[in-house]
Scaffold this motif. Structure first.
Motif, PDB file in Angstrom:
ATOM      1  N   LEU A   6       1.621   2.060   2.803  1.00 54.22           N
ATOM      2  CA  LEU A   6       2.753   3.370   2.250  1.00 54.22           C
ATOM      3  C   LEU A   6       2.771   3.681   1.285  1.00 54.22           C
ATOM      4  O   LEU A   6       3.024   4.262   0.640  1.00 54.22           O
ATOM      5  CB  LEU A   6       3.494   2.655   3.887  1.00 54.22           C
ATOM      6  CG  LEU A   6       5.417   2.564   3.144  1.00 54.22           C
ATOM      7  CD1 LEU A   6       5.262   4.433   3.760  1.00 54.22           C
ATOM      8  CD2 LEU A   6       6.021   2.076   3.637  1.00 54.22           C
ATOM      9  N   VAL A   7       2.707   2.031   0.669  1.00 53.87           N
ATOM     10  CA  VAL A   7       3.103   2.016  -0.787  1.00 53.87           C
ATOM     11  C   VAL A   7       1.857   3.189  -1.412  1.00 53.87           C
ATOM     12  O   VAL A   7       2.504   3.700  -3.188  1.00 53.87           O
ATOM     13  CB  VAL A   7       3.347   0.241  -1.202  1.00 53.87           C
ATOM     14  CG1 VAL A   7       3.559   0.478  -2.996  1.00 53.87           C
ATOM     15  CG2 VAL A   7       4.723  -0.247  -1.004  1.00 53.87           C
ATOM     16  N   ASN A   8       0.531   2.399  -1.448  1.00 50.08           N
ATOM     17  CA  ASN A   8      -0.088   3.227  -2.486  1.00 50.08           C
ATOM     18  C   ASN A   8      -0.637   4.852  -2.401  1.00 50.08           C
ATOM     19  O   ASN A   8      -0.973   5.511  -2.748  1.00 50.08           O
ATOM     20  CB  ASN A   8      -1.256   2.509  -2.193  1.00 50.08           C
ATOM     21  CG  ASN A   8      -1.265   1.427  -3.110  1.00 50.08           C
ATOM     22  OD1 ASN A   8      -1.592   0.724  -4.156  1.00 50.08           O
ATOM     23  ND2 ASN A   8      -1.469   0.070  -2.353  1.00 50.08           N
ATOM     24  N   ALA A   9       0.069   5.279  -0.821  1.00 48.09           N
ATOM     25  CA  ALA A   9       0.780   6.886  -0.873  1.00 48.09           C
ATOM     26  C   ALA A   9       1.510   7.048  -1.861  1.00 48.09           C
ATOM     27  O   ALA A   9       1.449   8.445  -2.670  1.00 48.09           O
ATOM     28  CB  ALA A   9       0.967   7.018   0.610  1.00 48.09           C
ATOM     29  N   PHE A  10       2.356   6.427  -2.509  1.00 47.73           N
ATOM     30  CA  PHE A  10       3.225   6.550  -3.746  1.00 47.73           C
ATOM     31  C   PHE A  10       2.466   6.504  -4.673  1.00 47.73           C
ATOM     32  O   PHE A  10       3.147   7.320  -5.936  1.00 47.73           O
ATOM     33  CB  PHE A  10       4.398   6.594  -2.902  1.00 47.73           C
ATOM     34  CG  PHE A  10       5.444   6.632  -2.299  1.00 47.73           C
ATOM     35  CD1 PHE A  10       5.870   8.317  -2.609  1.00 47.73           C
ATOM     36  CD2 PHE A  10       4.756   6.399  -0.353  1.00 47.73           C
ATOM     37  CE1 PHE A  10       6.600   9.259  -1.083  1.00 47.73           C
ATOM     38  CE2 PHE A  10       5.312   7.218   0.248  1.00 47.73           C
ATOM     39  CZ  PHE A  10       6.367   8.935   0.322  1.00 47.73           C
ATOM     40  N   ALA A  11       2.688   5.431  -4.900  1.00 47.08           N
ATOM     41  CA  ALA A  11       2.090   4.634  -6.589  1.00 47.08           C
ATOM     42  C   ALA A  11       1.332   3.554  -6.827  1.00 47.08           C
ATOM     43  O   ALA A  11       0.521   2.581  -5.481  1.00 47.08           O
ATOM     44  CB  ALA A  11       3.047   3.999  -6.950  1.00 47.08           C
ATOM     45  N   ALA A  12      -0.212   3.683  -6.900  1.00 48.45           N
ATOM     46  CA  ALA A  12      -1.299   3.054  -7.192  1.00 48.45           C
ATOM     47  C   ALA A  12      -1.028   1.006  -7.174  1.00 48.45           C
ATOM     48  O   ALA A  12      -0.996   0.756  -8.771  1.00 48.45           O
ATOM     49  CB  ALA A  12      -2.551   2.866  -8.361  1.00 48.45           C
ATOM     50  N   LEU A  13      -0.610   0.404  -6.584  1.00 46.68           N
ATOM     51  CA  LEU A  13      -0.501  -1.172  -6.361  1.00 46.68           C
ATOM     52  C   LEU A  13      -1.467  -1.946  -5.510  1.00 46.68           C
ATOM     53  O   LEU A  13      -0.889  -1.784  -4.485  1.00 46.68           O
ATOM     54  CB  LEU A  13       1.318  -1.096  -5.856  1.00 46.68           C
ATOM     55  CG  LEU A  13       2.101  -0.678  -6.956  1.00 46.68           C
ATOM     56  CD1 LEU A  13       3.638  -1.101  -6.229  1.00 46.68           C
ATOM     57  CD2 LEU A  13       2.018  -1.283  -8.207  1.00 46.68           C
ATOM     58  N   PRO A  14      -2.783  -2.109  -5.840  1.00 48.89           N
ATOM     59  CA  PRO A  14      -3.661  -2.854  -5.303  1.00 48.89           C
ATOM     60  C   PRO A  14      -2.964  -4.033  -4.852  1.00 48.89           C
ATOM     61  O   PRO A  14      -3.815  -5.033  -3.708  1.00 48.89           O
ATOM     62  CB  PRO A  14      -4.744  -3.512  -6.114  1.00 48.89           C
ATOM     63  CG  PRO A  14      -3.794  -3.101  -7.637  1.00 48.89           C
ATOM     64  CD  PRO A  14      -2.848  -2.348  -7.414  1.00 48.89           C
ATOM     65  N   GLU A  15      -1.754  -4.839  -5.807  1.00 50.68           N
ATOM     66  CA  GLU A  15      -1.410  -6.332  -5.728  1.00 50.68           C
ATOM     67  C   GLU A  15      -1.328  -6.829  -3.863  1.00 50.68           C
ATOM     68  O   GLU A  15      -0.460  -7.174  -3.629  1.00 50.68           O
ATOM     69  CB  GLU A  15      -0.315  -6.543  -6.187  1.00 50.68           C
ATOM     70  CG  GLU A  15       1.002  -5.938  -6.652  1.00 50.68           C
ATOM     71  CD  GLU A  15       0.159  -5.171  -7.555  1.00 50.68           C
ATOM     72  OE1 GLU A  15       1.093  -4.550  -8.339  1.00 50.68           O
ATOM     73  OE2 GLU A  15      -0.707  -4.477  -7.839  1.00 50.68           O
ATOM     74  N   VAL A  16      -0.337  -4.775  -3.787  1.00 52.05           N
ATOM     75  CA  VAL A  16       0.517  -5.171  -1.868  1.00 52.05           C
ATOM     76  C   VAL A  16       0.178  -5.354  -1.026  1.00 52.05           C
ATOM     77  O   VAL A  16      -1.511  -4.806  -0.739  1.00 52.05           O
ATOM     78  CB  VAL A  16       1.495  -3.876  -2.063  1.00 52.05           C
ATOM     79  CG1 VAL A  16       1.793  -4.198  -0.777  1.00 52.05           C
ATOM     80  CG2 VAL A  16       2.139  -3.320  -3.289  1.00 52.05           C
ATOM     81  N   PRO A  17       0.102  -6.423  -0.203  1.00 51.18           N
ATOM     82  CA  PRO A  17      -0.780  -6.306   1.021  1.00 51.18           C
ATOM     83  C   PRO A  17      -0.837  -5.640   1.838  1.00 51.18           C
ATOM     84  O   PRO A  17      -0.178  -4.666   2.505  1.00 51.18           O
ATOM     85  CB  PRO A  17      -0.891  -8.433   1.736  1.00 51.18           C
ATOM     86  CG  PRO A  17       1.451  -8.020   0.491  1.00 51.18           C
ATOM     87  CD  PRO A  17       1.423  -7.195   0.013  1.00 51.18           C
ATOM     88  N   GLY A  18      -1.867  -5.641   2.697  1.00 51.30           N
ATOM     89  CA  GLY A  18      -2.213  -4.301   4.034  1.00 51.30           C
ATOM     90  C   GLY A  18      -1.390  -5.110   5.241  1.00 51.30           C
ATOM     91  O   GLY A  18      -2.684  -5.819   5.849  1.00 51.30           O
ATOM     92  N   GLN A  19      -1.100  -5.963   5.472  1.00 50.14           N
ATOM     93  CA  GLN A  19       0.134  -6.043   6.423  1.00 50.14           C
ATOM     94  C   GLN A  19       1.435  -5.069   7.262  1.00 50.14           C
ATOM     95  O   GLN A  19       2.182  -4.991   6.184  1.00 50.14           O
ATOM     96  CB  GLN A  19       0.354  -7.790   6.281  1.00 50.14           C
ATOM     97  CG  GLN A  19      -0.315  -8.556   5.975  1.00 50.14           C
ATOM     98  CD  GLN A  19      -0.035  -9.558   5.465  1.00 50.14           C
ATOM     99  OE1 GLN A  19       0.856 -10.249   4.673  1.00 50.14           O
ATOM    100  NE2 GLN A  19      -1.266 -10.892   5.743  1.00 50.14           N
ATOM    101  N   SER A  20       1.265  -5.313   8.198  1.00 46.36           N
ATOM    102  CA  SER A  20       1.879  -4.625   8.686  1.00 46.36           C
ATOM    103  C   SER A  20       3.665  -6.030   8.751  1.00 46.36           C
ATOM    104  O   SER A  20       3.681  -6.553   8.411  1.00 46.36           O
ATOM    105  CB  SER A  20       2.430  -5.167  10.744  1.00 46.36           C
ATOM    106  OG  SER A  20       2.344  -6.240  10.416  1.00 46.36           O
ATOM    107  N   ILE A  21       4.408  -4.548   8.026  1.00 47.25           N
ATOM    108  CA  ILE A  21       6.236  -5.088   7.825  1.00 47.25           C
ATOM    109  C   ILE A  21       7.255  -4.708   8.978  1.00 47.25           C
ATOM    110  O   ILE A  21       7.255  -3.354   9.232  1.00 47.25           O
ATOM    111  CB  ILE A  21       6.224  -4.965   6.394  1.00 47.25           C
ATOM    112  CG1 ILE A  21       7.360  -5.231   5.954  1.00 47.25           C
ATOM    113  CG2 ILE A  21       6.366  -2.606   6.256  1.00 47.25           C
ATOM    114  CD1 ILE A  21       8.064  -4.929   4.374  1.00 47.25           C
ATOM    115  N   ASP A  22       8.119  -5.601   8.970  1.00 50.53           N
ATOM    116  CA  ASP A  22       9.077  -5.326   9.929  1.00 50.53           C
ATOM    117  C   ASP A  22      10.287  -5.919   9.014  1.00 50.53           C
ATOM    118  O   ASP A  22      10.786  -7.022   9.689  1.00 50.53           O
ATOM    119  CB  ASP A  22       9.333  -5.261  11.190  1.00 50.53           C
ATOM    120  CG  ASP A  22      10.123  -5.129  12.410  1.00 50.53           C
ATOM    121  OD1 ASP A  22      11.736  -4.578  11.817  1.00 50.53           O
ATOM    122  OD2 ASP A  22      10.087  -5.134  13.520  1.00 50.53           O
ATOM    123  N   LEU A  23      10.978  -5.322   8.626  1.00 48.08           N
ATOM    124  CA  LEU A  23      12.035  -6.480   7.714  1.00 48.08           C
ATOM    125  C   LEU A  23      13.239  -4.955   7.859  1.00 48.08           C
ATOM    126  O   LEU A  23      13.171  -4.381   7.011  1.00 48.08           O
ATOM    127  CB  LEU A  23      11.598  -6.573   5.728  1.00 48.08           C
ATOM    128  CG  LEU A  23      10.658  -7.682   5.459  1.00 48.08           C
ATOM    129  CD1 LEU A  23       9.638  -7.901   4.161  1.00 48.08           C
ATOM    130  CD2 LEU A  23      11.470  -9.267   6.164  1.00 48.08           C
TER     131      LEU A  23
END
Length: 202
Positions: free
Chosen positions: A140-157
């Motif tokens: 989701l995040v990298n669809a808008f900006a290249a941030l490789p440090e964001v974890p590839g995990q599900s989120i429900d926050l």
């Protein structure tokens, strides 16, 4: 005919663009408009002129492609994915106050916003309850900006977010990130992030 209206992109547009809808003189107004970029409908009640404070509206907006909106407003690089926004809001002196959560859906991600949205270019003064669900935060995040440090995990926050001119404060953070449970009680700990005072939304 194929026309272009400011902010709506190329047409054609239906004849009932910005039409009035009345119910026995109740003052209810609405519109139903469709272009190559989006389809939007709204009904509500206009506030007093000239600032329209007190305006209330329910709306649905379906965007065919976020990229198309970005290209129209000169913001390249946005993802080619649909977006649906539904909700209700009222215009107050301080900004736009939601009347129940605004709901956003884009692909397999969804979010809600509930609270005050300050009508300033930098959104300073906004106070919102935010909830985000997505099966892959990195995608989701990298669809808008290249941030490789964001974890590839599900989120429900969910969180309480306060936007100021130079900071973004996050409080009452609860939910899960992958298999990790997160629970920060209100006022127990506030996460403050610096942000640019330069307006980022035009």
């Amino acid at each position: 005919d194929d026309v272009k209206r400011q902010g709506w992109g190329p047409g054609p547009f239906p004849r009932d663009f910005c039409r009035d809808v009345t119910d026995k003189g109740s003052g209810i107004r609405g519109f139903d408009v469709q272009s190559a970029l989006l389809h939007a409908t709204s009904t509500g009640r206009l506030g007093a002129m000239p600032d329209l404070i007190g305006t209330q509206a329910e709306f649905e907006v379906d965007v065919a492609s976020i990229r198309g909106i970005g290209d129209t407003y000169g913001v390249p690089g946005l993802p080619d994915r649909p977006l649906r926004l539904t909700g209700a809001a009222a215009l107050e002196e301080r900004g736009l106050r939601t009347r129940g959560p605004l709901r956003l859906h884009s692909g397999d991600a969804q979010a809600t916003l509930d609270g005050l949205i300050a009508l300033r270019p930098d959104l300073a003064g906004s106070e919102l309850a935010v909830h985000l669900q997505a099966p892959d935060l990195a995608a989701l995040v990298n669809a808008f900006a290249a941030l490789p440090e964001v974890p590839g995990q599900s989120i429900d926050l969910g969180a309480q977010v306060a936007i100021e001119r130079t900071t973004l404060e996050v409080d009452a953070l609860t939910g899960t990130l992958g298999s990790t449970a997160i629970d920060i009680a209100p006022s127990e700990e506030t996460i403050t992030c610096p942000r640019s005072p330069t307006p980022t939304i035009t």
